[in-house]
Design a protein around this motif. Structure first.
Motif, PDB file in Angstrom:
ATOM      1  N   MET A 123       0.824  -1.201   0.000  1.00  0.00           N
ATOM      2  CA  MET A 123       0.000   0.000   0.000  1.00  0.00           C
ATOM      3  C   MET A 123       0.872   1.271   0.000  1.00  0.00           C
ATOM      4  O   MET A 123       0.384   2.356  -0.253  1.00  0.00           O
ATOM      5  CB  MET A 123      -0.906  -0.029   1.236  1.00  0.00           C
ATOM      6  CG  MET A 123      -2.061   0.912   1.194  1.00  0.00           C
ATOM      7  SD  MET A 123      -3.147   0.657   2.615  1.00  0.00           S
ATOM      8  CE  MET A 123      -4.153  -0.697   2.047  1.00  0.00           C
ATOM      9  N   ASP A 157     -10.515  -6.492   5.365  1.00  0.00           N
ATOM     10  CA  ASP A 157     -11.186  -5.308   4.815  1.00  0.00           C
ATOM     11  C   ASP A 157     -10.353  -4.052   5.086  1.00  0.00           C
ATOM     12  O   ASP A 157     -10.174  -3.213   4.204  1.00  0.00           O
ATOM     13  CB  ASP A 157     -12.583  -5.169   5.439  1.00  0.00           C
ATOM     14  CG  ASP A 157     -13.330  -3.957   4.927  1.00  0.00           C
ATOM     15  OD1 ASP A 157     -13.412  -3.779   3.693  1.00  0.00           O
ATOM     16  OD2 ASP A 157     -13.833  -3.176   5.763  1.00  0.00           O
ATOM     17  N   MET A 158      -9.834  -3.936   6.305  1.00  0.00           N
ATOM     18  CA  MET A 158      -9.020  -2.767   6.647  1.00  0.00           C
ATOM     19  C   MET A 158      -7.789  -2.689   5.755  1.00  0.00           C
ATOM     20  O   MET A 158      -7.428  -1.614   5.264  1.00  0.00           O
ATOM     21  CB  MET A 158      -8.592  -2.832   8.108  1.00  0.00           C
ATOM     22  CG  MET A 158      -7.672  -1.712   8.529  1.00  0.00           C
ATOM     23  SD  MET A 158      -7.103  -1.965  10.219  1.00  0.00           S
ATOM     24  CE  MET A 158      -5.829  -0.722  10.309  1.00  0.00           C
ATOM     25  N   ASP A 170      -7.401  -3.623   2.846  1.00  0.00           N
ATOM     26  CA  ASP A 170      -7.765  -3.295   1.463  1.00  0.00           C
ATOM     27  C   ASP A 170      -8.281  -1.867   1.331  1.00  0.00           C
ATOM     28  O   ASP A 170      -8.616  -1.434   0.236  1.00  0.00           O
ATOM     29  CB  ASP A 170      -8.853  -4.254   0.951  1.00  0.00           C
ATOM     30  CG  ASP A 170      -8.302  -5.630   0.625  1.00  0.00           C
ATOM     31  OD1 ASP A 170      -7.087  -5.747   0.372  1.00  0.00           O
ATOM     32  OD2 ASP A 170      -9.086  -6.591   0.632  1.00  0.00           O
ATOM     33  N   ASP A 171      -8.371  -1.133   2.424  1.00  0.00           N
ATOM     34  CA  ASP A 171      -8.990   0.191   2.436  1.00  0.00           C
ATOM     35  C   ASP A 171      -7.962   1.235   2.881  1.00  0.00           C
ATOM     36  O   ASP A 171      -7.624   1.337   4.052  1.00  0.00           O
ATOM     37  CB  ASP A 171     -10.186   0.180   3.396  1.00  0.00           C
ATOM     38  CG  ASP A 171     -11.012   1.445   3.342  1.00  0.00           C
ATOM     39  OD1 ASP A 171     -10.450   2.521   3.064  1.00  0.00           O
ATOM     40  OD2 ASP A 171     -12.222   1.354   3.600  1.00  0.00           O
ATOM     41  N   ARG A 172      -7.477   2.028   1.936  1.00  0.00           N
ATOM     42  CA  ARG A 172      -6.447   3.028   2.240  1.00  0.00           C
ATOM     43  C   ARG A 172      -6.919   4.072   3.246  1.00  0.00           C
ATOM     44  O   ARG A 172      -6.121   4.569   4.033  1.00  0.00           O
ATOM     45  CB  ARG A 172      -5.959   3.703   0.951  1.00  0.00           C
ATOM     46  CG  ARG A 172      -5.139   2.769   0.078  1.00  0.00           C
ATOM     47  CD  ARG A 172      -4.782   3.396  -1.262  1.00  0.00           C
ATOM     48  NE  ARG A 172      -3.910   4.537  -1.188  1.00  0.00           N
ATOM     49  CZ  ARG A 172      -2.577   4.500  -1.232  1.00  0.00           C
ATOM     50  NH1 ARG A 172      -1.962   3.350  -1.337  1.00  0.00           N
ATOM     51  NH2 ARG A 172      -1.861   5.600  -1.181  1.00  0.00           N
ATOM     52  N   VAL A 173      -8.197   4.407   3.244  1.00  0.00           N
ATOM     53  CA  VAL A 173      -8.708   5.393   4.206  1.00  0.00           C
ATOM     54  C   VAL A 173      -8.623   4.829   5.624  1.00  0.00           C
ATOM     55  O   VAL A 173      -8.184   5.521   6.554  1.00  0.00           O
ATOM     56  CB  VAL A 173     -10.157   5.816   3.854  1.00  0.00           C
ATOM     57  CG1 VAL A 173     -10.754   6.695   4.944  1.00  0.00           C
ATOM     58  CG2 VAL A 173     -10.185   6.533   2.504  1.00  0.00           C
ATOM     59  N   LYS A 174      -9.018   3.568   5.808  1.00  0.00           N
ATOM     60  CA  LYS A 174      -8.941   2.946   7.143  1.00  0.00           C
ATOM     61  C   LYS A 174      -7.499   2.830   7.612  1.00  0.00           C
ATOM     62  O   LYS A 174      -7.200   3.098   8.774  1.00  0.00           O
ATOM     63  CB  LYS A 174      -9.610   1.569   7.128  1.00  0.00           C
ATOM     64  CG  LYS A 174     -11.117   1.637   7.021  1.00  0.00           C
ATOM     65  CD  LYS A 174     -11.723   0.249   7.000  1.00  0.00           C
ATOM     66  CE  LYS A 174     -13.234   0.327   6.838  1.00  0.00           C
ATOM     67  NZ  LYS A 174     -13.838  -0.999   6.759  1.00  0.00           N
TER      68      LYS A 174
END
Length: 131
Positions: free
Chosen positions: A17, A74-75, A77-81
């Motif tokens: 990421m 899920d976290m 995979d989620d750049r905002v999280k």
């Protein structure tokens, strides 16, 4: 409860990421080997800073997320999280131990909103106790 160290896999996902190595070095993660009462496997990801005490260096946690196995996936995979988790961790780190966060983290993070929400929740709880 027995746990499995999943730090390397977690750091690899965060590296892909774009999380810098000096921050990755402060990340730890574990996965419970038993399910909870709902049948979910729990995972914990932590961000900390090094503390030397009695001749040993350990990481003192500043941000911890305890979630299900699916929630951790899920976290990651989620750049905002991820950005929010990293900034909240650095905000809770003493100034002398903070690391510079990448621009994308500062741009995507919702740490200020979450911290404000937590402050409001704390005020409400204190108000309810006083009543």
């Amino acid at each position: 409860m027995k746990t499995q160290d999943i730090t390397i896999d977690t750091r690899c996902a965060l590296d892909e990421m774009g999380v810098p190595q000096n921050i990755l070095d402060r990340i730890t993660a574990t996965k419970d080997l038993e399910t909870d009462g709902r049948g979910d496997t729990r995972c914990t990801i932590s961000l900390g800073y090094p503390v030397r005490k009695s001749g040993f260096t350990r990481l003192k946690d500043t941000a911890v997320t305890n979630t299900t196995d699916a929630g951790l996936a899920d976290m990651l995979d989620d750049r905002v999280k991820v950005a929010t988790f990293l900034q909240m961790g650095m905000n809770a780190t003493p100034a002398a131990n903070r690391l510079e966060l990448p621009a994308w983290v500062l741009e995507l993070s919702q740490a200020a909103k979450k911290e404000a929400d937590m402050g409001r929740a704390g005020s409400l709880a204190r108000g309810a106790i006083e009543d």
